[in-house]
Scaffold this motif. Sequence first.
Motif, mmCIF file in Angstrom:
data_model
loop_
_atom_site.group_PDB
_atom_site.id
_atom_site.type_symbol
_atom_site.label_atom_id
_atom_site.label_comp_id
_atom_site.label_asym_id
_atom_site.label_seq_id
_atom_site.Cartn_x
_atom_site.Cartn_y
_atom_site.Cartn_z
ATOM 1 N N PRO A 62 40.332 64.967 67.752
ATOM 2 C CA PRO A 62 40.926 63.804 68.093
ATOM 3 C C PRO A 62 40.495 63.041 69.505
ATOM 4 C CG PRO A 62 42.634 65.328 67.571
ATOM 5 C CD PRO A 62 41.262 66.064 67.553
ATOM 6 N N ALA A 63 39.691 63.652 70.374
ATOM 7 C CA ALA A 63 39.156 63.267 71.373
ATOM 8 C C ALA A 63 37.897 62.308 71.066
ATOM 9 C CB ALA A 63 38.474 64.231 72.438
ATOM 10 N N GLN A 64 37.343 62.500 70.064
ATOM 11 C CA GLN A 64 36.211 61.546 69.453
ATOM 12 C C GLN A 64 36.754 60.174 69.071
ATOM 13 O OE1 GLN A 64 34.774 64.965 66.789
ATOM 14 N NE2 GLN A 64 32.825 63.658 66.996
ATOM 15 N N LEU A 65 37.948 60.115 68.709
ATOM 16 C CA LEU A 65 38.737 58.929 68.145
ATOM 17 C C LEU A 65 39.681 58.171 69.087
ATOM 18 C CD1 LEU A 65 39.920 60.488 64.824
ATOM 19 C CD2 LEU A 65 37.970 59.210 65.128
ATOM 20 N N MET A 66 39.656 58.450 70.423
ATOM 21 C CA MET A 66 40.570 57.900 71.280
ATOM 22 C C MET A 66 40.192 56.629 71.687
ATOM 23 S SD MET A 66 43.066 60.089 71.375
ATOM 24 C CE MET A 66 44.012 59.204 72.522
#
Length: 389
Positions: A241-245
């Motif tokens: 998820p951190a890659q998409l924030m």
Amino acid sequence: MKVLTGYSTNKDALLAGQEAAKMAGKVKDAKLIFAYMSCEYNIKDVIKGIKSQFDCPIIGNTSFTGVIMPQGYIGGDSPFVGIMVLSDATMTVGVGFAKREDFEDAKDAGESATKKAKAMAKMPSNEVPSVMYMTASPTEEEFFLKGAYRVIGRVPVFGGSAADNTISGNWSLYLDDKTTGEGVAVALIYMKNGFANQFTGAYRETKDMGIITKIDGHRCLKEIDGVPAVKKYAKWRKMKPAQLMGSNLLSETIVSPLGVKDRLGDLIAIRHPMFANKDLSMNIGANLAVGTTVIRMEASVDELISSVGETLQKLNERIKKPIVCYHLVHCGGRRAGIGDRINEVYDDIVKNVNGKPFIMEFTFGEYGYEDDGRNTTGGLMLSFTAFTN
């Protein structure tokens, strides 16, 4: 029908309008001009320049980074304006405009603009427009359309939403000397000529799908299958998820957005995730509904490019009469994904329009229809329209 096109990259807004009009040439019975331009211009000056040669309504919006004309891709680092002039003694056009701030509800704004257009056309009350063109701000397009339906019913629609170069809200839509960043403008076209529209995302379905179980408002996707939307999507993509924030979500989903099928499965309207919030919800570029299945879609950059020629081929196959011109709406997000390969898109257009005039704009929302009149809006889509004799 006779169709003219012209463009300019003059930095002076008034001169740009004059040059585009001069390049298009002169014609009798000009009924409507589509104009797409850089958000860097003083729009009213560009319109004034076009009006120096043409006495008919001018409608359009700012376009993301450029336009594509018969001469090539126009824009990039330069300001730009491209126009298409429709001329036909048998055509009747009515136009209308509404600022969103003047109405409590977007549907009322759409209704008001359409009423103005119908009144201007002065057609018999039972006469239905052949087609409606709409441009709007990229916020409440579905509701503007619903307002228009109150006046004219579900006639076929085409068009796209205003865009800017930085997704910062610096877009505008306009009708003659009226401009706004939030609102709607429509053109009702009554004609004897034919037309057809090919509306597609041209993405492939994957096996990743889930039910929308929670939304906030109309365009914030909170949960899919009871799971925070970003977390669910990240699992599908085998990402963290951190890659998409934040705005990373927008660029990552150009090649893998979400899609929702219509009731018969003939059309998949693309829903482009635009921003990932701290609570792992997603802001989406079009309306959502709880209980709807969303499907993860896919397309490579190569496929984004080749889909332009393929969509034109499908459009051409549907048409039996001689084609006069093409009005091509191409999503700005797809344009961003294509990047410096945009000239490949131009090459594919030229291969498939058989020398007919065309204009392509790059939008932040696209509108189109299927043969049975199911108008809808989406993002990351192509809405290609052809006019025939």
